[in-house]
Design an enzyme around this catalytic site. Structure first.
Site, PDB file in Angstrom:
ATOM      1  CE1 TYR A 199       8.262   7.201  -3.514  1.00  0.00           C
ATOM      2  CE2 TYR A 199       9.571   7.054  -1.532  1.00  0.00           C
ATOM      3  CZ  TYR A 199       9.435   6.858  -2.883  1.00  0.00           C
ATOM      4  OH  TYR A 199      10.467   6.306  -3.595  1.00  0.00           O
TER       5      TYR A 199
ATOM      6  CG  PHE B  64      11.196  -2.284  -7.286  1.00  0.00           C
ATOM      7  CD1 PHE B  64      10.524  -1.626  -6.265  1.00  0.00           C
ATOM      8  CD2 PHE B  64      10.554  -2.416  -8.504  1.00  0.00           C
ATOM      9  CE1 PHE B  64       9.245  -1.108  -6.449  1.00  0.00           C
ATOM     10  CE2 PHE B  64       9.286  -1.909  -8.707  1.00  0.00           C
ATOM     11  CZ  PHE B  64       8.630  -1.258  -7.675  1.00  0.00           C
ATOM     12  N   PRO B  65      15.122  -3.280  -4.359  1.00  0.00           N
ATOM     13  CG  PRO B  65      15.741  -2.832  -2.153  1.00  0.00           C
ATOM     14  CD  PRO B  65      14.923  -2.281  -3.284  1.00  0.00           C
ATOM     15  CG  LEU B  66      14.114  -7.046  -0.756  1.00  0.00           C
ATOM     16  CD1 LEU B  66      13.266  -7.079   0.501  1.00  0.00           C
ATOM     17  CD2 LEU B  66      15.225  -8.077  -0.673  1.00  0.00           C
TER      18      LEU B  66
ATOM     19  N   GLY C 218       9.195  -8.107  -4.285  1.00  0.00           N
ATOM     20  CA  GLY C 218       8.624  -9.358  -3.800  1.00  0.00           C
ATOM     21  C   GLY C 218       8.838 -10.551  -4.701  1.00  0.00           C
TER      22      GLY C 218
ATOM     23  CB  THR D  92       9.627 -14.197  -1.610  1.00  0.00           C
ATOM     24  OG1 THR D  92       8.524 -13.549  -2.247  1.00  0.00           O
ATOM     25  CG2 THR D  92      10.387 -13.214  -0.764  1.00  0.00           C
TER      26      THR D  92
END
Length: 283
Positions: free
Chosen positions: A60, A205-207, A210, A213
């Site tokens: 990273y 990528f727990p969300l 993006g 949303t």
């Protein structure tokens, strides 16, 4: 009852909702995303809010995220577990090279130790399995580093249930990190192996990067409105309710978003909520 903590490797107690550092790097996890001072502030605030599991990787930045962690948090709180990864080399924002030869893994781990300013990495994860190197050699190297005290626990990233089962026969595995979230549940079989063996599952990528949303469906909107929460908070709360071994580490470079994410730990979903968020309701 939802459990707030997990015993990583059976002995390191961490808060299940942690923090991931990928968003501290720029697009493609390359270079810095913003001001160094802002990144340091986010890391420090995460720990102030009770985070005890920080997930990162040597590529990273590359190297940037590990250096930021040390800059913000060294000397580390006694209960903080920094989980990093090795086994992938970056040469640009779109080039990823899997490198699992023993000498490479050893060199990468030792470089992470220097950047993190620590003698032992709490959780060292093999970022990808190298198909050109026998699994026993890759895990054998991590096992040697563990015996030398440079690694406390070994984790794997992006594996199948079969690969995980095979790995468990070779080395003591403490965790898995696969993609898993409210709308992407392809790793259910891996989750089952983790549950059966007491392994932490750190969903990346727990969300859904993006997507939650914008496209998650009316059920997510309804549950979020019922709790006065954001869709992202409900998605994180769902992971915490889905299995006691799931330990999401959502990332952000924003203090406000960090606070929102961490507040998700206080949300208690009802059976009606969980029924609404089952897979059929999301399509």
């Amino acid at each position: 009852m939802i459990l707030e903590t997990f015993r990583l490797g059976g002995e390191l107690t961490v808060r299940r909702l942690g923090y991931g550092t990928a968003q501290l790097a720029g697009r493609g996890y390359w270079g810095p995303r913003g001001d160094r001072a802002d990144a340091l502030a986010v890391l420090r605030r995460a720990v102030e809010r009770g985070v005890t599991l920080i997930d990162t990787a040597d590529n990273y930045g590359p190297h940037l995220a590990e250096e930021l962690i040390a800059g913000a948090l060294y000397p580390y709180p006694a209960d903080l577990v920094v989980a990093t990864k090795g086994g992938v080399v970056r040469t640009s924002d779109s080039a990823w090279h899997i490198t699992g030869r023993p000498e490479q893994l050893r060199a990468m781990c030792e470089a992470s130790l220097r950047r993190l300013r620590t003698e032992t990495i709490g959780l060292y994860q093999l970022h990808r399995l190298d198909p050109e190197v026998p699994l026993a050699e890759q895990l054998g190297t991590l096992g040697e580093l563990r015996c030398e005290g440079k690694i406390r626990h070994i984790g794997l990233d992006t594996v199948t249930a079969g690969q995980l089962t095979k790995a468990l026969d070779i080395a003591p595995i403490a965790s898995v990190q696969n993609r898993f979230n409210l709308i992407d549940r392809e790793s259910e079989a891996v989750l089952e192996v983790c549950e059966a063996n007491g392994l932490a599952f750190l969903p990346w990528f727990p969300l859904a990067d993006g997507a939650l949303t914008g496209e998650a469906a009316a059920a997510l909107d309804t549950v979020a409105a019922r709790h006065g929460a954001s869709k992202g908070q409900i998605a994180l709360a769902w992971l915490l309710h889905r299995s006691p071994v799931l330990c999401p580490t959502p990332g952000t470079g924003s203090l406000a978003h960090l606070e929102e994410n961490l507040d998700a730990a206080a949300i208690r979903l009802t059976e009606a909520d969980l029924t609404a968020l089952r897979r059929p309701a999301l399509h």
